[in-house]
Design a protein around this motif. Structure first.
Motif, short mmCIF file in Angstrom:
data_model
loop_
_atom_site.label_atom_id
_atom_site.label_comp_id
_atom_site.label_asym_id
_atom_site.label_seq_id
_atom_site.Cartn_x
_atom_site.Cartn_y
_atom_site.Cartn_z
N TYR A 60 5.11 4.97 -0.04
CA TYR A 60 3.67 4.94 0.27
C TYR A 60 3.05 3.64 -0.28
O TYR A 60 3.39 3.19 -1.37
CB TYR A 60 2.99 6.16 -0.37
N THR A 96 -0.45 1.45 -1.25
CA THR A 96 -1.88 1.41 -1.57
C THR A 96 -2.28 -0.07 -1.75
O THR A 96 -1.41 -0.91 -1.98
CB THR A 96 -2.20 2.18 -2.86
N ASP A 98 7.89 7.69 -3.01
CA ASP A 98 7.10 8.38 -1.98
C ASP A 98 6.99 7.56 -0.69
O ASP A 98 6.40 8.04 0.30
CB ASP A 98 5.69 8.67 -2.50
N GLN A 105 -0.66 2.37 6.93
CA GLN A 105 0.63 2.19 6.27
C GLN A 105 1.48 1.10 6.95
O GLN A 105 2.09 0.28 6.29
CB GLN A 105 1.40 3.52 6.25
#
Length: 383
Positions: A88, A90, A86, A102
């Motif tokens: 992405y 975290t 993805d 991000q």
């Protein structure tokens, strides 16, 4: 005195060596401690990554409470979890900016990767990377040895300063006691000489002889006055340095070998400074007598008085045997002497008189073996 100097030097070397050993020992112990804690944190992150992998794999008979407990247990180590599929990021235990989270985490992950190799989590349809940094506790621990060394250095500087101050005070007390006792002991014979001088005047003795005797007795009284003032704050008066130098040399010329030539290169205008005339005269006489000894009673002494704006400079140059450059500062230390007789306090007292009492400077300006030496006295000019 030499034994005392050697012991003091040895003590300093011992203290320095002990300080270095303590500093290096502290760094080595802290290094291994940090290394062990870094491994421990790596193990924790690997367990944390494994728990994340188990949760993503949906394995049957999975103890979800244990996995959640493991994931929640990390409260100190900054961690970034990157999902490649993805694209992405975290994070855990990282303070995030209000915008561009991000991009910020992407930059941080690159920074973390330089410090620690990332942990790869690979399962079916699941490809993630765990980036982590040292905990805040470990970072503080990494700084601790340097803080400790800094404190140790400050302690050593303070200890040296305290030791130096104590020894200086002891020397000062010795000089003051010696000087005042000398002045006290001279008092009685001088009083006796004054009485004999008055008696000879009544007997109509040769006036030229009496005049010279009176000058010498007055000189002894001045010397006694000088010694009595050591250790006390001298009374400084505005005086023309030209006159002080001239009077000092005029007195010495008649009492020093005729083979010594005195040359005065004084200022054409008066040069005033706030000085204690008896003490400054003593310094000039002491340097002159040292120069005569260095020349073995034959040579030339040149006195050059210069106006350097706010400073009055007096150079005393002789044609003696010279001083090695390595001894330029040592010669002002108590006990240092090249003579067979004497205590080696002359130049030390001269330095104290010029620098402590008159706030000036005295130093070896130049010297060459077999050619001669130049001492320089600098005093603050009084307008």
């Amino acid at each position: 005195m030499k034994i005392f100097e050697n012991n003091r030097l040895l003590l300093r070397y011992i203290l320095i060596i002990v300080a270095i050993i303590i500093a290096f020992g502290s760094l080595i112990v802290s290094h291994y401690l940090v290394k062990d804690l870094s491994k421990e944190e790596r193990n924790k992150i690997e367990i944390w990554a494994e728990a994340t992998k188990e949760m993503a794999s949906n394995t049957e008979n999975l103890n979800m409470n244990l996995v959640v407990q493991i994931l929640k247990s990390n409260t100190t180590i900054p961690v970034i979890l990157y999902d490649k599929k993805d694209n992405y990021y975290t994070s855990t235990n990282i303070e995030l900016p209000e915008t561009d989270e991000q991009e910020f985490l992407k930059q941080q992950s690159r920074t973390f990767e330089k410090r620690h190799k990332p942990i790869v989590i690979e399962v079916e349809d699941f490809d993630q990377y765990v980036y982590y940094d040292d905990s805040y506790t470990l970072k503080r621990l990494q700084l601790y040895p340097y803080v400790q060394v800094s404190v140790l250095i400050i302690f050593m500087i303070t200890a040296f300063f305290a030791l130096f101050t104590t020894m200086r005070m002891e020397q000062d007390r010795l000089w003051v006691g010696l000087s005042k006792e000398t002045a006290h002991q001279l008092g009685t014979p001088i009083s006796s000489l004054l009485a004999w001088l008055e008696y000879l005047k009544l007997k109509n003795a040769d006036q030229s002889i009496l005049l010279d005797m009176e000058k010498d007795v007055n000189r002894l009284q001045m010397i006694t006055d000088r010694f009595s003032k050591i250790g006390s704050a001298p009374s400084l008066e505005r005086k023309d340095i030209n006159e002080i130098v001239t009077q000092s040399i005029t007195y010495l010329e008649k009492r020093i070998s005729k083979k010594v030539i005195f040359e005065l290169q004084l200022s054409s205008a008066p040069l005033y400074a706030n000085v204690s005339e008896p003490l400054l005269s003593w310094v000039i006489e002491n340097l002159t007598k040292n120069a005569v000894d260095a020349m073995e009673g034959q040579g030339e002494i040149i006195y050059t008085l210069s106006d350097k704006g706010k400073i009055i400079s007096l150079d005393i140059r002789d044609t003696g045997k010279g001083i090695p450059k390595s001894k330029f500062k040592t010669i002002f230390s108590p006990g240092f002497t090249t003579k067979k007789r004497g205590w080696g306090l002359g130049l030390s007292l001269a330095k104290r008189i010029i620098e402590s009492y008159h706030r000036g400077k005295i130093y070896v300006k130049s010297s060459e073996i077999g050619v001669g030496t130049t001492f320089c006295i600098e005093l603050k000019r009084s307008n």
